[in-house]
Design an enzyme around this catalytic site. Structure first.
Site, PDB file in Angstrom:
ATOM      1  CG  ASP A 101     -77.348  14.084  21.135  1.00  0.00           C
ATOM      2  OD1 ASP A 101     -76.928  15.027  20.771  1.00  0.00           O
ATOM      3  OD2 ASP A 101     -77.920  13.443  20.383  1.00  0.00           O
ATOM      4  CG  ASP A 207     -77.287  19.877  20.658  1.00  0.00           C
ATOM      5  OD1 ASP A 207     -77.806  19.576  19.487  1.00  0.00           O
ATOM      6  OD2 ASP A 207     -77.772  20.937  21.344  1.00  0.00           O
ATOM      7  CD  GLU A 266     -75.539  20.338  16.041  1.00  0.00           C
ATOM      8  OE1 GLU A 266     -76.175  20.051  15.234  1.00  0.00           O
ATOM      9  OE2 GLU A 266     -75.711  20.384  17.211  1.00  0.00           O
ATOM     10  CG  HIS A 343     -81.342  14.850  15.072  1.00  0.00           C
ATOM     11  ND1 HIS A 343     -79.926  14.526  15.087  1.00  0.00           N
ATOM     12  CD2 HIS A 343     -81.617  15.676  15.859  1.00  0.00           C
ATOM     13  CE1 HIS A 343     -79.362  15.542  15.682  1.00  0.00           C
ATOM     14  NE2 HIS A 343     -80.669  16.279  16.358  1.00  0.00           N
ATOM     15  CG  ASP A 344     -81.086  18.812  13.887  1.00  0.00           C
ATOM     16  OD1 ASP A 344     -82.319  18.621  14.368  1.00  0.00           O
ATOM     17  OD2 ASP A 344     -79.922  19.182  14.534  1.00  0.00           O
TER      18      ASP A 344
END
Length: 580
Positions: A101, A207, A266, A343-344
């Site tokens: 990440d 991210d 993202e 994960h979100d």
């Protein structure tokens, strides 16, 4: 003349590991890098080519590692730099790539840069973050503007030491970096990117990579939430004026030195035309992107929408969102991704299919079929391959760990004076769409705590681990896990259609079934199509045959029923290779 070899990140299947909940190797109740290393043979057998490891950097863990205090070290709860080096080597030895990440919109408030920056207005890092004076109204101090943090509340935090507010788009412990300063960007490139590429990582999931550039006049956001002090301000910080300049700079000054580095962006809150500006091959910014229209269905990422306000979407809306992501590559040089979980997000079975025990495994295979036939780089999230589901309805707020969920609950509590019915609505929203749903530990077997740890897990293990776990599914040829393996094999065998083909929906308005084809008029597949039938219903559904497929020779490649018949049974999936 043969076709050019596609980039490795286009053809690969990726698997996301959220380390705290993946596999614990030392019994402290927290997943770690050695736990991941121990499962690499499992991932290889599944058909994984790319491992994406979510933040494992040194961090106070105020937002589960997305608040980084040292870009060049591993958090002790996950292991050491030596462990990470071992992971890189073992992935490569097994023919897999590793993505980390890249979290560079903000740091932790414990990062050495911020600790220096907050001291006063004259230190050498004074401008490395976004500082503004208070707005004084009737002699009282207020934040510089009315921007609402993405996690709720003001996006500004007061620091007495410095006598100013700093901007944080997420939790207060995540101050936003000032990308306008060249020396900040160079420090990011050096410490957060080059450091890891020099160690051998193959790329990054980037991210919130469209938030770096803000409207530097920091105006008030328009009032869209009546009666609320802080307002959604995405128009002032999403896809800002210098984003493309900086991403090009990053590619030219850093990434180009390392060859074909994958940068998976993202891009929340971004329409298709704007996405192309980031990901068309000729712009040389991002390799591919996560489009959020599918996982945002029901209003999850609308301006100011709270968890308890997210509603159930209909199937045509789902098809439309899938189509947007699929059409990104049609006639363009862009590339996309196919995913339903991370994960979100809540678990895909609950969001898009059914978690009813009667149909759960069948529905998990149906969603695997859908994803396996979509154009783009396929991303699977830990536990998705065994059909893990959302937290049980019986769990209360005491089981919730995520600050985003807790903020949402307490916002409702304070706004409505603790009224029990409002608190029930808040909890229902958390159960439906909270990030906690994806963060319960992975079930490896039916032993205590699902084989995740020999200690006390940091987060409660789902009650269904005796029914949903890797060990039992390994032994069952018809399990979701083994179905995923077959689906990935088919995806690779027919990659020209499944991975690279053009997508067409044939029953857009049908509320209970989804029929689509994949076609690629090149590389020897001019006379072939993939035809996919999916049921999203508890009832039997008729088949919708595309006109050019009727009466043609069809080979059944995969199905989640033993003998597909004239109609689709509940939650059935099947894929045919059609000879035109």
């Amino acid at each position: 003349m043969s076709a050019p070899t596609p980039n490795w990140w286009k053809t690969g299947t990726a698997y996301q590991v959220w380390p705290a909940s993946y596999k614990d190797s030392n019994g402290d109740g927290i997943g770690d890098i050695q736990g991941l290393i121990s499962t690499l043979p499992y991932l290889k057998k599944l058909g994984i080519d790319i491992v994406w490891l979510s933040p494992m950097y040194k961090s106070p863990q105020k937002d589960f590692g997305y608040d980084i205090s040292d870009y060049q070290d591993v958090d002790p709860q996950f292991g050491t730099l030596a462990d990470l080096d071992e992971l890189i080597k073992k992935c490569h030895d097994m023919g897999m790539k590793l993505l980390l990440d890249l979290v560079i919109n903000h740091t932790s408030d414990q990062h050495k840069w911020f600790l220096e920056s907050k001291k006063d207005k004259t230190n050498e890092k004074a401008d490395w973050y976004i500082w503004r004076d208070a707005k004084m109204v009737d002699g009282k101090r207020h934040p510089p503007n009315n921007w609402r943090s993405i996690f709720g509340g003001s996006a500004w935090e007061w620091v007495e030491e410095r006598g100013q507010y700093y901007l944080h788009l997420f939790v207060p412990e995540q101050p936003d970096l000032n990308w306008e300063l060249d020396e900040v960007r160079q420090a990011i490139y050096r410490e957060a990117i080059s450091f890891w590429l020099d160690r051998g990582v193959d790329g990054f999931r980037v991210d919130t990579c469209n938030l770096y550039s803000k409207n530097t006049s920091y105006p008030d956001a328009p009032i869209v939430l009546m009666g609320e002090e802080y307002q959604p301000a995405e128009a002032h910080f999403v896809n800002g004026p210098r984003m493309h300049e900086w991403l090009k700079e990053q590619r030219e000054q850093v990434l180009d030195k390392y060859g074909d580095v994958a940068m998976v962006g993202e891009l929340p809150g971004t329409d298709a035309a704007e996405v192309l500006k980031y990901v068309a091959a000729e712009v040389r910014e991002l390799s591919c992107v996560f489009d959020f229209d599918v996982v945002s269905l029901g209003g999850r990422h609308g301006a100011g929408v709270k968890k308890h306000q997210v509603h159930k979407h209909d199937l045509p809306s789902f098809k439309q969102a899938i189509g947007k992501q699929q059409d990104l590559t049609r006639g363009t040089t862009a590339w996309s991704t196919a995913f339903l979980e991370n994960h979100d997000q809540a678990r895909s079975l609950n969001r898009f299919a059914t978690a009813d025990p009667k149909y759960r495994e069948k529905a998990a295979k149906m969603l695997a079929t859908l994803l396996g036939c979509l154009t783009g780089t396929l991303f699977i999230y830990q536990g998705q391959e065994i059909g893990m589901v959302n937290m049980p309805d019986s769990w209360g707020i005491e089981e919730i760990k995520d600050p985003d969920s807790l903020n949402a609950y307490h916002d409702v509590m304070h706004r409505h004076d603790g009224e029990p019915l409002w608190l029930e609505k808040a909890m229902a929203g958390i159960r439906r769409v909270a990030r906690d749903n994806a963060r319960t530990p992975v079930h490896w077997d039916s032993s205590k705590h699902g084989g995740f740890t020999t200690g006390e897990p940091w987060m409660r293990v789902h009650d269904l681990y005796p029914e949903i776990n890797v060990a039992d599914q390994e032994k069952n040829p018809s399990s979701p896990l083994n179905y995923w393996r077959k689906m990935i094999e088919i995806r690779q065998k027919y990659a020209e259609l499944a991975v690279f083909g053009d997508f067409e929906t044939w029953d857009f308005l049908e509320p209970d079934s989804f029929t689509f084809t994949k076609e690629n008029k090149s590389n020897g597949y001019e006379k072939k199509k993939l035809l996919t039938f999916l049921s999203f219903s508890d009832e039997v559904q008729p088949l919708h045959f595309p006109p050019d497929c009727k009466g043609k020779e069809m080979e059944l490649l995969i199905s989640n029923v033993d003998e597909p018949g004239k109609h689709l049974t509940p939650w059935e999936a099947r894929v045919y290779l059609v000879s035109l």
